[in-house]
Design a protein around this motif. Structure first.
Motif, PDB file in Angstrom:
ATOM      1  N   HIS A 295       2.502  89.949  61.705  1.00 27.17           N
ATOM      2  CA  HIS A 295       1.352  89.159  62.171  1.00 27.17           C
ATOM      3  C   HIS A 295       1.366  89.086  63.693  1.00 27.17           C
ATOM      4  CE1 HIS A 295      -1.135  85.600  62.955  1.00 27.17           C
ATOM      5  NE2 HIS A 295      -1.682  85.821  61.777  1.00 27.17           N
TER       6      HIS A 295
ATOM      7  N   THR B 262     -14.140  91.782  66.594  1.00 32.25           N
ATOM      8  CA  THR B 262     -13.406  91.206  65.466  1.00 32.25           C
ATOM      9  C   THR B 262     -12.123  90.564  65.966  1.00 32.25           C
ATOM     10  OG1 THR B 262     -14.296  92.891  63.969  1.00 32.25           O
ATOM     11  CG2 THR B 262     -12.324  91.700  63.252  1.00 32.25           C
TER      12      THR B 262
ATOM     13  N   TRP C  92      -7.068  87.527  63.801  1.00 30.12           N
ATOM     14  CA  TRP C  92      -6.475  86.647  62.796  1.00 30.12           C
ATOM     15  C   TRP C  92      -6.340  87.352  61.455  1.00 30.12           C
ATOM     16  CZ3 TRP C  92     -10.833  83.153  64.729  1.00 30.12           C
ATOM     17  CH2 TRP C  92     -10.421  82.458  65.881  1.00 30.12           C
ATOM     18  N   GLU C  93      -5.289  87.036  60.740  1.00 28.85           N
ATOM     19  CA  GLU C  93      -5.077  87.608  59.419  1.00 28.85           C
ATOM     20  C   GLU C  93      -4.153  86.707  58.625  1.00 28.85           C
ATOM     21  OE1 GLU C  93      -1.589  90.819  59.924  1.00 28.85           O
ATOM     22  OE2 GLU C  93      -3.369  91.278  61.131  1.00 28.85           O
ATOM     23  N   GLU C  94      -4.106  86.935  57.331  1.00 30.86           N
ATOM     24  CA  GLU C  94      -3.250  86.129  56.467  1.00 30.86           C
ATOM     25  C   GLU C  94      -1.781  86.340  56.829  1.00 30.86           C
ATOM     26  OE1 GLU C  94      -2.343  85.439  51.680  1.00 30.86           O
ATOM     27  OE2 GLU C  94      -3.871  86.871  52.357  1.00 30.86           O
TER      28      GLU C  94
ATOM     29  N   GLN D 265       1.940  86.586  55.837  1.00 29.19           N
ATOM     30  CA  GLN D 265       2.696  86.892  54.627  1.00 29.19           C
ATOM     31  C   GLN D 265       3.904  85.967  54.507  1.00 29.19           C
ATOM     32  OE1 GLN D 265       1.552  89.087  52.336  1.00 29.19           O
ATOM     33  NE2 GLN D 265      -0.213  89.145  53.734  1.00 29.19           N
TER      34      GLN D 265
ATOM     35  N   ASP E 283      -4.063  80.407  62.333  1.00 25.57           N
ATOM     36  CA  ASP E 283      -3.428  80.851  61.095  1.00 25.57           C
ATOM     37  C   ASP E 283      -2.263  79.941  60.738  1.00 25.57           C
ATOM     38  OD1 ASP E 283      -5.271  82.908  60.947  1.00 25.57           O
ATOM     39  OD2 ASP E 283      -3.953  84.373  61.912  1.00 25.57           O
TER      40      ASP E 283
END
Length: 456
Positions: free
Chosen positions: A182, A249, A252-254, A256, A334
């Motif tokens: 991330h 864009t 941000w991302e999930e 883990q 996040d």
């Protein structure tokens, strides 16, 4: 607990809730509008003195950097103070200070912000200055020019603030392990080798992509009305043409989950006080507001101050620690780290400290909280938020930071009521979800060099 944040002046807000206003206080009720080029504007009236806080928030931070380009968001913050077509080298700062103002900027993983605090009569000048550097910043390949010279400044800043600070070095290692692939896994200031390789073309590409009206939020707090701000904003920022064809864009991302528990040890002769920490992944105000508020209250009861369970047990009663705390960086976009932390008293090993610390935690997880301590904590958090409305700059900061990560004005305004609604059942459930059970974590030990062999 000790939290080291590398890059800019971001350390102002990591533990603050997203709200610093009471819904009953109409004087802080914001008015909002959008310019034709997409720039959002928030006006926060405060007529107690003829001063204003003027902030421009860009919806870009370290999370948005391309692979191999770490540190460019923070480097760009430096470059923005250098030179434009109409403003000479270092003149931006001189103009603000000559007009009696204060200024600074900060970079986060999630945003970059610039601010000036000046007399009301200087507001138009501040807008003109910010609009100028939004459009006509000079970036070239001159070795003495703004980009390359500031790149060298940032490299030296990293040497002083990170490479020479054992606590920050350990935090960097922890964040890398906690966030794996991330973007939060790279320190805001960037990796030395990647910062050194950034080119003026990288800077130009970053500038054109992110420093546009549609990616900016203007927040003006102070002795102004919406009409006054609208007139000045349309005259300055409103004249900037839209050149972007599509919205960038965000990075941000999930996050883990951790695959395993790890222990990281960092030793250094400069360490004077050992530190024990555990880092868990949790949530954030943006990811799950209600759950984050419940965790906020739970961690405050557990380790939020001198009346907390941990401080009373480990520092006051057992005298096994000189500090003991718990907290979370819930204002990240996040999933945020929740961090348990303590420093041992003289003669106490980290193993002894850990056993005593976790005994308190396990007791809380098993038996829960009392109504009284949860009520005390949530009222204290709400009261602190309400008292903070007296800070004009603080209000501008919190409205801007909330909107920059996708939050709403209502998130800011409703915080005191929302935090007061947290029950003891909500609080303990949140703590058990993230700290209890079989959750993996990163354990971190900061030690003087001579103690390392005994501890491992």
């Amino acid at each position: 607990m000790r939290i080291f944040l590398a890059g800019g002046l971001v350390a102002t807000a990591m533990f603050a809730g997203p709200a610093q206003a009471d819904t009953a206080e109409a004087e802080w009720t914001p008015s909002t509008f959008q310019l034709s080029n997409g720039m959002d504007v928030v006006v926060l009236p405060d007529h107690r003195a003829p001063v204003v806080t003027h902030m421009v928030w860009y919806k870009v931070g370290a999370v948005d950097e391309d692979p191999g380009k770490s540190g460019i968001a923070h480097l760009f913050e430096h470059v923005m103070f250098k030179e434009t077509d109409d403003i000479g080298p270092e003149e931006f700062t001189t103009i603000v200070q000559r007009n009696g103002g204060q200024l600074n900027a900060f970079t986060s993983w999630d945003y970059t912000a610039y601010y000036e605090r000046v007399a009301k009569t200087q507001l138009e000048t501040m807008m003109e200055l910010e609009a100028e550097r939004m459009t006509d910043l000079i970036i070239n390949d001159d070795p003495e020019g703004p980009f390359i010279s500031e790149r060298d400044v940032v490299k030296e800043e990293r040497r002083q603030r990170i490479d020479n600070n054992p606590g920050v070095i350990l935090q960097e290692q922890v964040m890398s392990a906690l966030y794996q692939d991330h973007p939060y896994n790279i320190t805001i200031i960037g990796k030395m080798e990647e910062v050194g390789a950034l080119t003026p073309q990288d800077g130009l590409d970053f500038y054109k992509k992110w420093y546009t009206p549609s990616e900016a939020i203007l927040v003006v707090a102070g002795d102004v009305t919406e009409d006054e701000v609208r007139t000045l904003a349309e005259k300055t920022y409103g004249q900037i043409e839209v050149t972007q064809t599509e919205i960038p864009t965000r990075g941000w991302e999930e996050v883990q989950p951790l695959a395993e528990t790890q222990t990281l040890v960092h030793t250094d002769p400069k360490v004077r006080q050992p530190e024990w920490e555990r880092w868990y992944l949790s949530t954030s105000y943006q990811e799950d507001k209600d759950l984050a508020y419940a965790l906020d209250v739970a961690l405050d009861v557990l380790g939020g101050g001198r009346t907390s369970r941990l401080y009373q047990a480990l520092v006051e009663d057992q005298k096994i620690a000189v500090s003991a705390s718990a907290g979370a960086w819930l204002s990240l976009h996040d999933a945020a780290p929740a961090v348990l932390s303590a420093s041992p008293s003289d003669g106490v090993s980290l193993d002894e400290l850990e056993a005593a610390y976790m005994a308190v935690v396990e007791d809380v997880l098993a038996d829960g909280f009392t109504d009284e301590e949860v009520e005390r904590s949530r009222n204290s958090l709400a009261a602190s938020a309400i008292y903070q409305r007296d800070s004009q700059a603080g209000m501008a900061n919190l409205y801007g930071s909330t909107l920059a990560i996708g939050g709403t004005l209502e998130d800011v305004m409703s915080y005191p009521d929302d935090i007061r609604a947290v029950t003891k059942e909500d609080a303990i459930a949140a703590l058990r979800q993230f700290i209890g059970g079989d959750n993996n974590y990163i354990e971190a030990h900061l030690l003087p060099e001579e103690e390392s062999q005994d501890d491992q």
